[in-house]
Design a protein around this motif. Structure first.
Motif, PDB file in Angstrom:
ATOM      1  N   CYS A 137       0.865  -1.183   0.000  1.00 30.88           N
ATOM      2  CA  CYS A 137       0.000   0.000   0.000  1.00 30.88           C
ATOM      3  C   CYS A 137       0.898   1.228   0.000  1.00 30.88           C
ATOM      4  CB  CYS A 137      -1.006  -0.002   1.153  1.00 30.88           C
ATOM      5  SG  CYS A 137      -0.348   0.073   2.794  1.00 30.88           S
ATOM      6  N   ILE A 138       0.390   2.308  -0.527  1.00 32.18           N
ATOM      7  CA  ILE A 138       1.156   3.545  -0.631  1.00 32.18           C
ATOM      8  C   ILE A 138       0.940   4.367   0.623  1.00 32.18           C
ATOM      9  CG2 ILE A 138       1.430   5.693  -1.919  1.00 32.18           C
ATOM     10  CD1 ILE A 138       0.580   4.087  -4.428  1.00 32.18           C
ATOM     11  N   VAL A 139       2.045   4.712   1.279  1.00 33.67           N
ATOM     12  CA  VAL A 139       2.001   5.464   2.527  1.00 33.67           C
ATOM     13  C   VAL A 139       2.581   6.852   2.278  1.00 33.67           C
ATOM     14  CG1 VAL A 139       2.829   5.527   4.906  1.00 33.67           C
ATOM     15  CG2 VAL A 139       2.220   3.343   3.858  1.00 33.67           C
ATOM     16  N   ASP A 140       1.774   7.867   2.538  1.00 30.01           N
ATOM     17  CA  ASP A 140       2.201   9.250   2.322  1.00 30.01           C
ATOM     18  C   ASP A 140       2.628   9.856   3.660  1.00 30.01           C
ATOM     19  OD1 ASP A 140       2.479  11.972   1.777  1.00 30.01           O
ATOM     20  OD2 ASP A 140       0.716  12.030   0.474  1.00 30.01           O
ATOM     21  N   PRO A 141       3.918  10.163   3.833  1.00 28.05           N
ATOM     22  CA  PRO A 141       4.383  10.744   5.095  1.00 28.05           C
ATOM     23  C   PRO A 141       3.642  12.025   5.481  1.00 28.05           C
ATOM     24  CG  PRO A 141       6.248  10.066   3.764  1.00 28.05           C
ATOM     25  CD  PRO A 141       5.013   9.926   2.895  1.00 28.05           C
ATOM     26  N   LYS A 142       3.226  12.803   4.501  1.00 30.84           N
ATOM     27  CA  LYS A 142       2.504  14.049   4.813  1.00 30.84           C
ATOM     28  C   LYS A 142       1.209  13.762   5.551  1.00 30.84           C
ATOM     29  CE  LYS A 142       2.664  15.379   0.453  1.00 30.84           C
ATOM     30  NZ  LYS A 142       3.522  14.357  -0.105  1.00 30.84           N
ATOM     31  N   VAL A 143       0.514  12.696   5.165  1.00 26.98           N
ATOM     32  CA  VAL A 143      -0.732  12.325   5.834  1.00 26.98           C
ATOM     33  C   VAL A 143      -0.442  11.887   7.269  1.00 26.98           C
ATOM     34  CG1 VAL A 143      -2.667  10.699   5.818  1.00 26.98           C
ATOM     35  CG2 VAL A 143      -1.885  11.724   3.679  1.00 26.98           C
ATOM     36  N   ILE A 144       0.581  11.061   7.446  1.00 28.26           N
ATOM     37  CA  ILE A 144       0.942  10.586   8.789  1.00 28.26           C
ATOM     38  C   ILE A 144       1.214  11.754   9.722  1.00 28.26           C
ATOM     39  CG2 ILE A 144       2.759   9.419  10.119  1.00 28.26           C
ATOM     40  CD1 ILE A 144       2.908   7.401   7.793  1.00 28.26           C
ATOM     41  N   PHE A 145       2.053  12.678   9.291  1.00 32.87           N
ATOM     42  CA  PHE A 145       2.453  13.755  10.190  1.00 32.87           C
ATOM     43  C   PHE A 145       1.395  14.841  10.329  1.00 32.87           C
ATOM     44  CE2 PHE A 145       6.482  11.615   9.413  1.00 32.87           C
ATOM     45  CZ  PHE A 145       6.820  11.361  10.739  1.00 32.87           C
ATOM     46  N   ALA A 146       0.547  15.018   9.332  1.00 31.00           N
ATOM     47  CA  ALA A 146      -0.583  15.946   9.492  1.00 31.00           C
ATOM     48  C   ALA A 146      -1.504  15.444  10.598  1.00 31.00           C
ATOM     49  CB  ALA A 146      -1.349  16.088   8.185  1.00 31.00           C
ATOM     50  N   ILE A 147      -1.774  14.144  10.600  1.00 27.77           N
ATOM     51  CA  ILE A 147      -2.632  13.557  11.636  1.00 27.77           C
ATOM     52  C   ILE A 147      -1.954  13.628  12.993  1.00 27.77           C
ATOM     53  CG2 ILE A 147      -3.658  11.385  12.432  1.00 27.77           C
ATOM     54  CD1 ILE A 147      -4.115  10.733   9.419  1.00 27.77           C
ATOM     55  N   ALA A 148      -0.678  13.278  13.053  1.00 29.76           N
ATOM     56  CA  ALA A 148       0.057  13.305  14.319  1.00 29.76           C
ATOM     57  C   ALA A 148       0.100  14.717  14.904  1.00 29.76           C
ATOM     58  CB  ALA A 148       1.469  12.763  14.129  1.00 29.76           C
ATOM     59  N   LEU A 149       0.332  15.702  14.069  1.00 31.21           N
ATOM     60  CA  LEU A 149       0.364  17.088  14.548  1.00 31.21           C
ATOM     61  C   LEU A 149      -1.006  17.529  15.057  1.00 31.21           C
ATOM     62  CD1 LEU A 149       2.644  18.630  11.798  1.00 31.21           C
ATOM     63  CD2 LEU A 149       3.191  18.480  14.240  1.00 31.21           C
ATOM     64  N   LYS A 150      -2.040  17.178  14.327  1.00 26.80           N
ATOM     65  CA  LYS A 150      -3.380  17.578  14.737  1.00 26.80           C
ATOM     66  C   LYS A 150      -3.778  16.947  16.070  1.00 26.80           C
ATOM     67  CE  LYS A 150      -8.083  18.163  13.173  1.00 26.80           C
ATOM     68  NZ  LYS A 150      -9.008  18.170  12.075  1.00 26.80           N
ATOM     69  N   ALA A 151      -3.339  15.711  16.305  1.00 23.45           N
ATOM     70  CA  ALA A 151      -3.672  15.015  17.553  1.00 23.45           C
ATOM     71  C   ALA A 151      -2.724  15.388  18.695  1.00 23.45           C
ATOM     72  CB  ALA A 151      -3.648  13.511  17.326  1.00 23.45           C
ATOM     73  N   MET A 185       9.923  17.483  13.346  1.00 20.42           N
ATOM     74  CA  MET A 185       8.714  17.969  14.029  1.00 20.42           C
ATOM     75  C   MET A 185       8.656  17.529  15.480  1.00 20.42           C
ATOM     76  SD  MET A 185       6.149  17.230  10.906  1.00 20.42           S
ATOM     77  CE  MET A 185       7.192  16.004  10.167  1.00 20.42           C
ATOM     78  N   ASP A 186       9.754  16.964  15.974  1.00 18.81           N
ATOM     79  CA  ASP A 186       9.802  16.447  17.349  1.00 18.81           C
ATOM     80  C   ASP A 186       8.719  15.408  17.599  1.00 18.81           C
ATOM     81  OD1 ASP A 186      12.044  17.949  18.114  1.00 18.81           O
ATOM     82  OD2 ASP A 186      10.795  19.685  18.571  1.00 18.81           O
ATOM     83  N   ILE A 187       8.471  14.569  16.602  1.00 21.31           N
ATOM     84  CA  ILE A 187       7.553  13.437  16.732  1.00 21.31           C
ATOM     85  C   ILE A 187       8.387  12.179  16.542  1.00 21.31           C
ATOM     86  CG2 ILE A 187       5.541  12.246  15.793  1.00 21.31           C
ATOM     87  CD1 ILE A 187       4.526  15.009  14.862  1.00 21.31           C
ATOM     88  N   ARG A 188       8.502  11.415  17.602  1.00 20.12           N
ATOM     89  CA  ARG A 188       9.364  10.240  17.610  1.00 20.12           C
ATOM     90  C   ARG A 188       8.596   9.001  17.134  1.00 20.12           C
ATOM     91  NH1 ARG A 188      11.024   7.565  22.750  1.00 20.12           N
ATOM     92  NH2 ARG A 188      12.497   6.017  22.044  1.00 20.12           N
ATOM     93  N   VAL A 189       9.161   8.299  16.167  1.00 21.33           N
ATOM     94  CA  VAL A 189       8.617   7.023  15.730  1.00 21.33           C
ATOM     95  C   VAL A 189       9.266   5.968  16.633  1.00 21.33           C
ATOM     96  CG1 VAL A 189       8.376   5.374  13.835  1.00 21.33           C
ATOM     97  CG2 VAL A 189       8.322   7.835  13.359  1.00 21.33           C
ATOM     98  N   THR A 190       8.471   5.377  17.540  1.00 17.46           N
ATOM     99  CA  THR A 190       9.045   4.496  18.546  1.00 17.46           C
ATOM    100  C   THR A 190       9.069   3.026  18.142  1.00 17.46           C
ATOM    101  OG1 THR A 190       6.944   4.276  19.709  1.00 17.46           O
ATOM    102  CG2 THR A 190       8.401   6.059  20.410  1.00 17.46           C
ATOM    103  N   ASP A 191       8.243   2.632  17.183  1.00 16.17           N
ATOM    104  CA  ASP A 191       8.222   1.237  16.748  1.00 16.17           C
ATOM    105  C   ASP A 191       7.456   1.136  15.431  1.00 16.17           C
ATOM    106  OD1 ASP A 191       8.595  -1.539  16.725  1.00 16.17           O
ATOM    107  OD2 ASP A 191       7.623  -1.876  18.663  1.00 16.17           O
ATOM    108  N   HIS A 192       7.599   0.015  14.801  1.00 14.56           N
ATOM    109  CA  HIS A 192       6.839  -0.325  13.597  1.00 14.56           C
ATOM    110  C   HIS A 192       6.473  -1.792  13.744  1.00 14.56           C
ATOM    111  CE1 HIS A 192       6.591  -0.137   8.879  1.00 14.56           C
ATOM    112  NE2 HIS A 192       5.589  -0.827   9.418  1.00 14.56           N
ATOM    113  N   LEU A 193       5.192  -2.082  13.767  1.00 15.70           N
ATOM    114  CA  LEU A 193       4.719  -3.452  13.909  1.00 15.70           C
ATOM    115  C   LEU A 193       4.198  -3.978  12.584  1.00 15.70           C
ATOM    116  CD1 LEU A 193       2.638  -3.331  17.219  1.00 15.70           C
ATOM    117  CD2 LEU A 193       5.049  -3.838  16.949  1.00 15.70           C
TER     118      LEU A 193
END
Length: 158
Positions: A81-95, A131-139
């Motif tokens: 599947c195609i993963v867009d980093p912009k979508v990931i970090f937009a959601i993370a920032l908003k939350a 953005m000071d958002i740490r990716v702590t794991d990938h499952l």
């Protein structure tokens, strides 16, 4: 604002960010290890799709690793599947997330990280640093088990 059938030079769309978490802070699940993250993910994963198509989700965490929410990022085909980093970090920032855990399933149920999985993880870790958002794991998840990049020593990007 319209003037004489034309748009004003100063017409712009207003963007508003809204965030509301309906779960009280004291009631939020704390993610202490990969097994906790897997349990939370499996509680919400669509069991009708997990062995059919690849999906990518993120767990959004605060500084104390309390789970702020889960977001589905992408659904793809049988093998990717195609993963867009912009979508990931937009959601993370908003939350207001300060940590995130990446997760995706392998419909084949093979629990091993592909070179593409490793490259994506590294790319997202690097992007998160800005953005000071740490990716702590990938499952990588299946209905019965999981593979944790952190547990397997594949998170040297922190």
């Amino acid at each position: 604002m319209k003037t004489s059938g034309h748009l004003s030079l100063f017409s712009v769309t207003e963007v508003e960010l809204i965030y509301r978490n309906k779960i009280r802070p004291e009631d939020r699940i704390i993610i202490r290890q990969a097994a906790n993250a897997y349990d939370v993910l499996m509680d919400t994963w669509d069991r009708n799709k997990i062995e059919l198509v690849e999906q990518f989700k993120i767990l959004l965490l605060d500084q104390g690793n309390a789970c702020l929410g889960i977001a589905e990022i992408a659904t793809g085909g049988v093998s990717s599947c195609i993963v867009d980093p912009k979508v990931i970090f937009a959601i993370a920032l908003k939350a207001r997330a300060t940590n995130i855990i990446l997760a995706h399933n392998h419909p084949s149920e093979r629990l091993c990280a592909s070179p593409a999985d490793i490259a994506l993880t590294q790319k997202l870790c690097e992007a998160g640093k800005f953005m000071d958002i740490r990716v702590t794991d990938h499952l990588i998840v299946t209905p019965q088990r999981y593979y944790s990049f952190a547990d397997e020593g594949l998170m040297p990007f922190l």
